[in-house]
Scaffold this motif. Structure first.
Motif, PDB file in Angstrom:
ATOM      1  N   SER A  88       0.857  -1.193   0.000  1.00  0.00           N
ATOM      2  CA  SER A  88       0.000   0.000   0.000  1.00  0.00           C
ATOM      3  C   SER A  88       0.887   1.234   0.000  1.00  0.00           C
ATOM      4  CB  SER A  88      -0.955  -0.028   1.192  1.00  0.00           C
ATOM      5  OG  SER A  88      -0.258  -0.275   2.406  1.00  0.00           O
ATOM      6  N   GLU A  89       0.865   1.987   1.071  1.00  0.00           N
ATOM      7  CA  GLU A  89       1.680   3.205   1.131  1.00  0.00           C
ATOM      8  C   GLU A  89       3.032   2.886   1.752  1.00  0.00           C
ATOM      9  OE1 GLU A  89       0.810   5.969  -0.339  1.00  0.00           O
ATOM     10  OE2 GLU A  89      -1.058   5.026  -0.938  1.00  0.00           O
ATOM     11  N   VAL A  90       4.036   2.725   0.912  1.00  0.00           N
ATOM     12  CA  VAL A  90       5.402   2.486   1.384  1.00  0.00           C
ATOM     13  C   VAL A  90       6.128   3.820   1.287  1.00  0.00           C
ATOM     14  CG1 VAL A  90       7.449   1.047   1.136  1.00  0.00           C
ATOM     15  CG2 VAL A  90       5.224   0.185   0.357  1.00  0.00           C
ATOM     16  N   SER A  91       6.452   4.415   2.428  1.00  0.00           N
ATOM     17  CA  SER A  91       6.900   5.807   2.467  1.00  0.00           C
ATOM     18  C   SER A  91       8.082   6.083   1.546  1.00  0.00           C
ATOM     19  CB  SER A  91       7.244   6.216   3.905  1.00  0.00           C
ATOM     20  OG  SER A  91       8.230   5.359   4.450  1.00  0.00           O
ATOM     21  N   ASP A  92       9.081   5.197   1.545  1.00  0.00           N
ATOM     22  CA  ASP A  92      10.272   5.463   0.746  1.00  0.00           C
ATOM     23  C   ASP A  92      10.066   5.159  -0.740  1.00  0.00           C
ATOM     24  OD1 ASP A  92      10.081   2.785   1.650  1.00  0.00           O
ATOM     25  OD2 ASP A  92      12.139   2.405   1.039  1.00  0.00           O
ATOM     26  N   LEU A  93       8.918   4.556  -1.084  1.00  0.00           N
ATOM     27  CA  LEU A  93       8.634   4.225  -2.484  1.00  0.00           C
ATOM     28  C   LEU A  93       7.430   4.995  -3.030  1.00  0.00           C
ATOM     29  CD1 LEU A  93       9.056   0.321  -2.393  1.00  0.00           C
ATOM     30  CD2 LEU A  93      10.765   2.047  -3.004  1.00  0.00           C
TER      31      LEU A  93
END
Length: 267
Positions: A88-93
């Motif tokens: 889902s929301e992967v901060s670094d990606l």
């Protein structure tokens, strides 16, 4: 001979699954997370709003969250062989995800893709999983997303444009936050209700009512993850009866709308 097997690598943001045999995804036509599938073997048909295609082995399927899709297995489930990334929301990606996961894609696998997935398959064979595997999983997903984003891939010739079901899903997308009746859609498309319902079910392998309900629920799920109170998310997605929304939400996601952990839950 049944050769079913499933192996996972997981962390809080990403799940990687390597599997052969029966799918656990039946009835899960919408996801609240992004999905990338490496279809390795078997005989299957892929269905989405604008794609209907018999799949060939070594096909990469890119499916953004909230996107309707089905893989219909056409032969023995034992032959169904795949790798799957859920995230889902992967901060670094985040930037790469925004660039690569904006529409459904079916891509013929190349050596770069095959190498990346082979690295992940090898990791799943380890008896013990540790934090190093999570780091590798993030790195592989990053490379995969970058490949998709920078190579400007277009779909294998798969589109089925201007079908009745495609016009129907376009109408539903435009009116998804309000009340949607099959009568209204049929009038807009100038067809009978019975013809619309029959054709939609035949082309999409789901009823219009179930399609609308599940699409509303997955959008509400995303709103709640973004911080919208559950009661408000229900109203914004056209549910006037919160108790009915609660029951349907829990049935679809196996969690209540008020649960703190609504993240990825993959069997």
């Amino acid at each position: 001979m049944n050769e079913s097997k499933v192996r996972f690598i997981k962390d809080d943001a990403i799940t990687f699954k390597y599997a052969r045999g029966k799918s656990s995804e039946t009835g899960k036509e919408f996801h609240a997370f992004h999905e990338i599938i490496y279809f390795m073997g078997g005989k299957a048909k892929f269905i989405s709003e604008n794609i209907q295609m018999d799949l060939k082995p070594n096909t990469l399927i890119v499916i953004p969250y909230e996107t309707y899709h089905q893989l219909l297995i056409m032969n023995s489930q034992d032959a169904y062989h795949r790798c799957v990334f859920h995230f889902s929301e992967v901060s670094d990606l985040k930037e790469l995800i925004n660039q690569s996961m904006n529409h459904t894609l079916l891509i013929e696998m190349n050596q770069n893709f095959q190498f990346l997935f082979q690295q992940m398959i090898t990791l799943t064979e380890q008896e013990r999983q540790d934090s190093t595997n999570s780091v590798v999983m993030h790195a592989v997903l990053s490379l995969l997303l970058n490949e998709i984003a920078t190579k400007n891939y277009t779909n294998i010739e798969t589109s089925v444009p201007n079908t009745l079901s495609e016009k129907c899903t376009a109408y539903i997308a435009e009116h998804i936050t309000g009340k949607i009746s099959v009568d209204d859609i049929a009038n807009e498309l100038n067809v009978s209700v019975s013809h619309l319902a029959h054709t939609f079910k035949k082309q999409m392998n789901i009823s219009i009512h179930q399609y609308i309900l599940k699409k509303k629920l997955v959008i509400a799920h995303h709103k709640i993850l973004d911080g919208t109170p559950a009661t408000q998310a229900a109203i914004e997605c056209g549910f006037n009866d919160y108790s009915g929304f609660y029951k349907q939400f829990k049935k679809m996601f196996n969690k209540a709308p008020s649960d703190r952990d609504l993240g990825i839950d993959v069997e």
